[in-house]
Design an enzyme around this catalytic site. Structure first.
Site, short mmCIF file in Angstrom:
data_model
loop_
_atom_site.label_atom_id
_atom_site.label_comp_id
_atom_site.label_asym_id
_atom_site.label_seq_id
_atom_site.Cartn_x
_atom_site.Cartn_y
_atom_site.Cartn_z
N GLU A 186 -12.88 -9.98 3.62
CA GLU A 186 -13.41 -10.71 2.46
C GLU A 186 -13.30 -12.21 2.63
OE1 GLU A 186 -11.97 -7.87 1.93
OE2 GLU A 186 -13.51 -6.83 0.81
N HIS A 199 -8.01 -1.56 -9.14
CA HIS A 199 -9.47 -1.57 -9.09
C HIS A 199 -10.09 -1.82 -10.45
CE1 HIS A 199 -8.97 0.25 -5.15
NE2 HIS A 199 -10.25 0.07 -4.93
#
Lengths: 425, 422
Positions: A148, A217
């Protein structure tokens, strides 16, 4: 009932505000408003549809992934007469809306490219980028390793040189690994370089809780990114929002954080023909009044707009006429619309799924207190997710995020019709 | 002067190089694993206190200069010398100005490392990009940003290259393709990789066939332990991006010695682990750096992919002007001060009759004047006006949203009065 209006008298509104006519239309369907018409925005209201089609869709209580849109507009034209009219409203899932927006923008501008994990051969982790690899090739739909920080920075570097990357985070939780680039090298660069280097990049992906995905999440990043000067933060709700805002984001010369919602991807919403046009854009920084009302203002964004609309329906039965504002843009926040609405209704409930402290609701509350203090008849009610990391168990998760009854209760509290705190539904 | 590159045996003093015989090994390019494995076993035996500069890579033998044995022509030599002198004098002046209070905040000086900047950047075209860290004054100067603009920026004046909004650590110049200036170490590496990605994208997707712009990413030894560095080594090698990762290994990250912080201190080895050549070069010798740079840049321009170059160098001052610099051994400092790149290069120029003492003195005098002029210019420049506070946050000024009157905030004539309304 006399809803069988003459289909030929139906008019499509094209960019022209005609508030009088619109409100007249809405008032017929007062009890079941789908969306109200804001004079700034493009909407298609097909009154004929509502009259002819009546769907008996069971309303499921509690956590439901079916939006209000599905209830109302699961249009399957019954009469053959319907099909021959091009004014038929098209339905589109948010997923298709995003996909089509990306497709059109990539076709229009060769500088636009998509980069992220699984965007290419896997067709997108949530299938948002489906079909793009076949159409545009691997140079423009770039599958990355799990890096990322690396690929967010690569996107920023490419944007420095004038390309227009669309960086997908599989969920915005993973953006925390790249947050240095979103904030330090994207958001701040135009300022640090005194305007020499702007960064036309879009960071997009699902944000907030899904269903049962656990604490790591499920966080909502609206508040974090919304506090950074130099970023624009957009939060679409419906398919039209998704299309218009994503197109605006890609064309925008500044870094945009585009917070989608996984549970909304599969939901269908009606889209007007204007929205289907390839140059359709929504203005960044303008909220939409989804439902007009006069007793209380409810602000929400993303999935919570659907909940707020349902709550507004329930409140209607108790005689509370709620105005629901779909924020669409967290930064810049449309304080003008919110304040104007509060000055009209005098009460405010803010709804969000993120953590309560320093959240979006806090900012809206502060803004209203600063600008419209004298107009408030009751303290602002903030509804946010519970101040805990998201639990996994289904019943605990339900308690950790706002439900429709929470919104209803808060609205009643703000209207001084309080209900005991214990949940009844 | 350490071990020489053996391609020009007549020009540089050649000490016995038992490491590898370039004639015997086949002409594989930089850092082939076979060559590296050979040098690996040998370099391990060197104790950490006696790190010597070693060129661990070979060049194919076809690269001899046709007309002369020297590594630089007179013009190139003078250009490089001038650049190094500019870097040194400028940084010294920065220190003076800081202690006089004209400059403030964090200032990181580059004294001692000029060979790396001049060695690499003077080989670039204007369209090539440079990305650096907070120790970026000299990178900006080498790339062509005027000394006046850099000094004004350091003083925080509106005539600075970023109008005073960036500061010492954030030198940006779109004109000269200096893409920053980043305070977070490692942050510049992905950005540089992105700039290299753009170059490839322009060539392949936008069909600008002759786009061969390369990008240089400068960073330090501490950064070589950072995750973003590895992520970018991987992706640059994977996609064969035209980038050169230049590690300015000055052995110290503030007060943390590189040897205390790294499991394997030889940073060049990290290149082959990702499939790109890794080269170690003496960063105190501008000619060696220049030779390695030429190859690496040539490689990148031809589309053969990235290179990792570790330059062993040293910073004569502390990490920043606020660093008391107590942890470094004075003997180590003295040892490297004796290898000052400017003195070495001056000696080379004079010994090889490329320039006379007088010419070099003239250059030094000219640079002194340039730097003093830049200080005067910066002094006399105005500080930014209040209205500049809100400018340039967004490229699209409507990004400030809608005001209470329903119009875009930026349309309000009082918008940039610098109040906190927004």
């Amino acid at each position: 009932m006399g809803h069988h209006t003459n289909l030929l008298s139906y008019r499509r509104r094209l960019f022209q505000p005609s508030p009088a006519g619109d409100r007249k239309l809405i008032s017929i369907y007062h009890s079941r408003p789908l969306f109200s018409v804001n004079s700034n925005l493009f909407c298609l209201i097909d009154e004929s549809m509502w009259g002819i089609i009546r769907q008996n869709v069971g309303v499921t209580g509690g956590l439901s992934s079916q939006g209000l849109g599905n209830h109302m507009m699961r249009l399957r034209p019954v009469a053959s007469a319907m099909r021959s009219y091009s004014s038929a409203t098209k339905e589109m899932t948010v997923r298709d809306a995003l996909n089509s927006a990306l497709d059109e923008e990539m076709a229009a501008d060769p500088n636009v490219f998509v980069m992220g994990e699984e965007v290419g051969e896997y067709q997108g982790a949530y299938k948002i980028t489906k079909g793009l690899l076949d159409k545009y090739g691997p140079e423009r739909v770039v599958d990355t390793p799990i890096t990322e920080a690396g690929f967010a920075g690569i996107g920023v570097g490419a944007a420095y040189h004038g390309l227009r990357p669309v960086i997908e985070f599989m969920t915005f939780n993973f953006s925390m690994q790249a947050i240095d680039h979103v904030i330090n090298s994207a958001a701040k660069s135009n300022y640090m370089s005194a305007g020499q280097i702007n960064v036309p990049i879009v960071f997009r992906g699902p944000n907030g809780p899904a269903a049962g995905v656990g604490a790591q999440h499920s966080q909502c990043y609206g508040a974090w990114y919304g506090s950074v000067p130099g970023l624009k933060v957009l939060v679409p709700y419906s398919s039209e929002d998704a299309r218009g805002l994503l197109k605006a984001a890609i064309r925008d010369p500044d870094p945009v954080v585009f917070l989608e919602n996984e549970l909304l991807y599969g939901e269908s919403f009606p889209v007007s023909a204007e929205a289907l046009d390839s140059s359709f854009c929504l203005p960044i920084g303008k909220a939409k009044i989804e439902r007009e009302g006069k007793d209380i203002t409810i602000t929400a964004f993303s999935k919570m707009v659907g909940y707020a609309l349902k709550a507004a329906e329930i409140l209607e039965k108790d005689g509370i006429n709620a105005e629901v504002i779909n924020l669409r843009s967290i930064r810049p926040l449309d304080r003008a619309t919110i304040n104007a609405s509060v000055r009209k209704t005098n009460r405010l409930v803010t709804v969000e799924e993120g953590f309560p402290q320093h959240g979006i609701g806090a900012e809206i509350c502060a803004s209203v207190v600063e600008d419209s203090f004298g107009y408030l008849d009751a303290p602002v009610e903030r509804i946010a997710g519970a101040d805990v990391p998201t639990p996994y168990a289904a019943n605990l998760e339900r308690m950790a995020f706002p439900q429709i009854e929470d919104i209803v209760r808060a609205a009643k509290r703000a209207c001084y019709r309080s209900v005991p705190m214990s949940a009844t539904a | 002067m350490g071990f020489a590159r053996v391609i020009h045996p007549h020009t540089l003093p050649l000490l016995a190089d038992t490491r590898a015989n370039p004639i015997a090994t086949p002409s594989l390019f930089l850092g082939s694993t076979r060559t590296l494995r050979h040098t690996l076993t040998h370099t391990r035996s060197i104790s950490s206190a006696q790190r010597r500069s070693v060129v661990a890579a070979k060049v194919s033998d076809v690269k001899l200069k046709p007309t002369t044995n020297l590594l630089v022509t007179k013009e190139e030599g003078l250009e490089v010398y001038e650049d190094m002198i500019l870097g040194r004098v400028f940084e010294d002046m920065c220190a003076q100005m800081y202690y006089r209070g004209k400059m403030f905040g964090f200032v990181h000086l580059y004294n001692g490392q000029e060979a790396v900047s001049s060695g690499f950047i003077k080989l670039l075209k204007k369209e090539d990009s440079v990305v650096s860290t907070y120790r970026d004054h000299v990178h900006a100067l080498s790339k062509g940003v005027p000394a006046r603009a850099v000094m004004s920026e350091l003083f925080g004046k509106t005539t600075g290259c970023c109008r005073g909004q960036g500061g010492s650590m954030h030198m940006f110049s779109a004109e000269h393709n200096v893409l920053g200036g980043f305070a977070f170490i490692g942050e510049g590496i992905p950005v540089a990789t992105g700039a290299a990605f753009t170059s490839k994208y322009k060539r392949e997707v936008l069909k600008e066939a002759d786009c061969d712009h390369v990008t240089l990413a400068f960073f330090g030894d501490g950064t070589a332990n950072n995750g973003q560095f590895f992520e970018c080594l991987n992706m640059a090698a994977l996609w064969k991006l035209p980038i050169i990762f230049v590690v300015e290994n000055n052995l110290w990250a503030i007060g943390m010695s590189h040897l205390r912080a790294t499991s394997d201190p030889e940073i060049w080895k990290k290149g082959p682990a990702f499939g790109m050549p890794g080269v170690h070069v003496d960063g105190m010798d501008v000619l060696k750096v220049r030779e390695v740079a030429k190859e690496a840049i040539g490689r990148a321009r031809r589309g053969e992919g990235p290179t990792l170059v570790e330059c062993e160098t040293y910073r004569f001052r502390g990490h920043s002007l606020a660093d008391p610099d107590e942890l470094r051994d004075p003997d180590e400092k003295a040892r490297y001060a004796a290898r000052d790149p400017i003195t070495q290069f001056k000696k080379y120029l004079i010994e090889n009759k490329l320039a006379s003492e007088a010419e070099l003195k003239a250059i030094e005098k000219k640079i002194d004047e340039v730097v003093e002029d830049s200080v005067e210019f910066a002094d006399e420049s105005p500080a930014p006006s209040r209205s500049q506070l809100l400018e340039n946050v967004f490229a699209d000024p409507r990004g400030f949203g809608i005001g209470p009157d329903g119009r875009y905030r930026c349309e309000d004539p009082k918008f940039t009065e610098g109040t906190a309304q927004v």
